[in-house]
Design a protein around this motif. Structure first.
Motif, short mmCIF file in Angstrom:
data_model
loop_
_atom_site.label_atom_id
_atom_site.label_comp_id
_atom_site.label_asym_id
_atom_site.label_seq_id
_atom_site.Cartn_x
_atom_site.Cartn_y
_atom_site.Cartn_z
N MET A 15 0.86 -1.19 0.00
CA MET A 15 0.00 0.00 0.00
C MET A 15 0.89 1.23 0.00
SD MET A 15 -3.05 -1.21 2.60
CE MET A 15 -1.94 -1.83 3.85
N GLY A 16 1.09 1.78 -1.20
CA GLY A 16 2.03 2.89 -1.34
C GLY A 16 3.44 2.36 -1.12
N GLN A 17 4.14 2.91 -0.12
CA GLN A 17 5.49 2.46 0.19
C GLN A 17 5.51 1.51 1.39
OE1 GLN A 17 7.59 6.20 0.68
NE2 GLN A 17 8.18 6.23 -1.50
N VAL A 18 4.32 1.13 1.84
CA VAL A 18 4.21 0.28 3.02
C VAL A 18 3.84 -1.15 2.60
CG1 VAL A 18 3.03 -0.10 5.22
CG2 VAL A 18 3.53 2.23 4.44
N GLU A 19 4.54 -2.13 3.15
CA GLU A 19 4.21 -3.54 2.92
C GLU A 19 3.58 -4.13 4.17
OE1 GLU A 19 7.68 -5.62 1.61
OE2 GLU A 19 7.41 -4.99 -0.47
N VAL A 20 2.46 -4.80 3.98
CA VAL A 20 1.76 -5.42 5.10
C VAL A 20 1.70 -6.93 4.86
CG1 VAL A 20 -0.42 -5.58 6.37
CG2 VAL A 20 0.34 -3.37 5.47
N ALA A 21 2.23 -7.70 5.80
CA ALA A 21 2.22 -9.16 5.69
C ALA A 21 0.95 -9.70 6.32
CB ALA A 21 3.45 -9.75 6.38
N ALA A 22 -0.03 -10.05 5.48
CA ALA A 22 -1.29 -10.59 5.98
C ALA A 22 -1.13 -12.05 6.41
CB ALA A 22 -2.37 -10.50 4.91
N VAL A 23 -0.28 -12.77 5.70
CA VAL A 23 0.04 -14.17 6.01
C VAL A 23 1.53 -14.36 5.82
CG1 VAL A 23 -0.26 -16.56 5.25
CG2 VAL A 23 -2.24 -15.03 5.32
N HIS A 24 2.18 -15.03 6.76
CA HIS A 24 3.60 -15.30 6.55
C HIS A 24 3.98 -16.67 7.10
CE1 HIS A 24 4.18 -13.58 10.71
NE2 HIS A 24 3.24 -12.77 10.28
N ASP A 25 4.67 -17.41 6.23
CA ASP A 25 5.21 -18.74 6.56
C ASP A 25 4.11 -19.67 7.09
OD1 ASP A 25 7.32 -20.51 6.52
OD2 ASP A 25 7.90 -20.10 8.60
N MET A 26 3.01 -19.74 6.37
CA MET A 26 1.85 -20.54 6.79
C MET A 26 2.02 -21.99 6.36
SD MET A 26 -1.33 -20.32 8.13
CE MET A 26 -1.92 -18.64 7.89
N ASP A 27 1.87 -22.91 7.30
CA ASP A 27 1.96 -24.34 7.02
C ASP A 27 0.77 -25.06 7.62
OD1 ASP A 27 4.72 -24.94 5.78
OD2 ASP A 27 5.27 -23.73 7.51
N PHE A 28 0.06 -25.84 6.81
CA PHE A 28 -0.94 -26.77 7.33
C PHE A 28 -1.35 -27.74 6.23
CE2 PHE A 28 -3.62 -23.12 5.95
CZ PHE A 28 -4.50 -23.76 5.08
N GLU A 29 -2.01 -28.81 6.64
CA GLU A 29 -2.52 -29.81 5.69
C GLU A 29 -3.97 -30.14 6.03
OE1 GLU A 29 0.04 -33.22 5.88
OE2 GLU A 29 1.61 -32.28 4.65
N ILE A 30 -4.73 -30.54 5.01
CA ILE A 30 -6.12 -30.95 5.16
C ILE A 30 -6.30 -32.25 4.38
CG2 ILE A 30 -8.52 -30.39 4.58
CD1 ILE A 30 -7.73 -27.41 4.87
N GLU A 31 -6.97 -33.22 5.00
CA GLU A 31 -7.23 -34.48 4.33
C GLU A 31 -8.57 -34.44 3.60
OE1 GLU A 31 -5.06 -36.79 4.03
OE2 GLU A 31 -3.60 -35.98 5.48
N GLN A 32 -8.69 -35.25 2.56
CA GLN A 32 -9.92 -35.28 1.77
C GLN A 32 -11.09 -35.75 2.62
OE1 GLN A 32 -9.57 -37.46 -1.88
NE2 GLN A 32 -11.37 -36.49 -2.78
N GLY A 33 -12.24 -35.07 2.46
CA GLY A 33 -13.45 -35.46 3.17
C GLY A 33 -13.59 -34.89 4.56
N GLU A 34 -12.65 -34.04 4.99
CA GLU A 34 -12.71 -33.47 6.32
C GLU A 34 -13.60 -32.22 6.36
OE1 GLU A 34 -8.64 -34.56 8.72
OE2 GLU A 34 -8.59 -32.78 7.44
#
Length: 233
Positions: A15-34
């Motif tokens: 945003m202009g000269q500002v950087e905003v990290a909404a998500v950083h280094d996100m790790d997860f897993e989801i199995e089928q049918g959950e």
């Protein structure tokens, strides 16, 4: 391999000269049918995660995979096809076409898919067989949300994404919608991912992903999820 994988995913908005990290280094897993609940306070990054998983936003870094396909490497055309064929969306507000009946709203979505489900059968599954010829203005809020769910399911998607689907509903109606989503997951084998700030919903999920300050702070697997009938909020 897990059905859904987030590997070191980040999302930075400029945003202009500002950087905003909404998500950083996100790790997860989801199995089928959950039935999966992504929970966290406002501003934690929940909706950003859902938008990246649904192909409505792109990751700045990391890898997103669905059913073995690297969604995070898709170009604009591939993302369009991905949203059209693989993802069903249910939002807080129903986004129905007001001059179309419930059936026509569902049919509209089924017409753009490769292998849609029968429109009338889906409407019956969500309890709207007797209301299919009504326009949105003639339906209650809960009924309109059921149309939105039917519209998403009729596409026969690999993944159903729900962003605060009870946010505009009272508790009684909201509980009925959550029960419908839980039953849909159990009966059809669809993978359902729901974003919410309400921790009460955690007890009915097969998997709970807690998000705080743009990270997956904890992931819980529930071997005995409760019925939506037990919800109180």
């Amino acid at each position: 391999m897990a059905f859904v994988q987030f590997k070191g995913v980040s999302k930075i908005y400029t945003m202009g000269q500002v950087e905003v990290a909404a998500v950083h280094d996100m790790d997860f897993e989801i199995e089928q049918g959950e039935f999966v609940v992504i929970v966290g306070p406002s501003g934690a990054g929940k909706t950003t995660v859902l938008n990246m998983l649904g192909g409505m936003d792109s990751a700045t870094g990391g890898t997103i995979l669905l059913d073995g396909q690297e969604v995070s490497s898709y170009d604009a055309r591939q993302l369009t096809d991905y949203r059209r064929y693989d993802i069903g969306f249910v939002f807080q507000f129903y986004n129905l076409v007001q001059n179309l009946t419930a059936r026509e709203n569902v049919e509209l979505a089924s017409q753009i898919c490769k292998d849609p489900l029968d429109v009338d059968a889906v409407l019956e599954d969500v309890g709207l067989a007797a209301r299919k010829d009504n326009f949105p203005a003639q339906l209650s809020g809960g009924e309109q949300q059921r149309v939105a769910i039917a519209r998403a399911l009729a596409k026969n998607p690999k993944l159903l994404l729900c962003d605060e689907p009870t946010g505009a509903l009272d508790q009684h109606t909201g509980k009925a919608i959550i029960k419908l989503l839980q039953n849909t997951c159990e009966s059809s084998g669809k993978t359902v991912v729901m974003v919410t700030h309400n921790t009460e919903f955690c007890k009915i999920a097969d998997r709970v992903i807690h998000i705080r300050e743009g990270r997956a702070s904890a992931v819980e697997v529930n071997s005995h999820p409760a019925s939506a009938d037990t919800l109180e909020w």
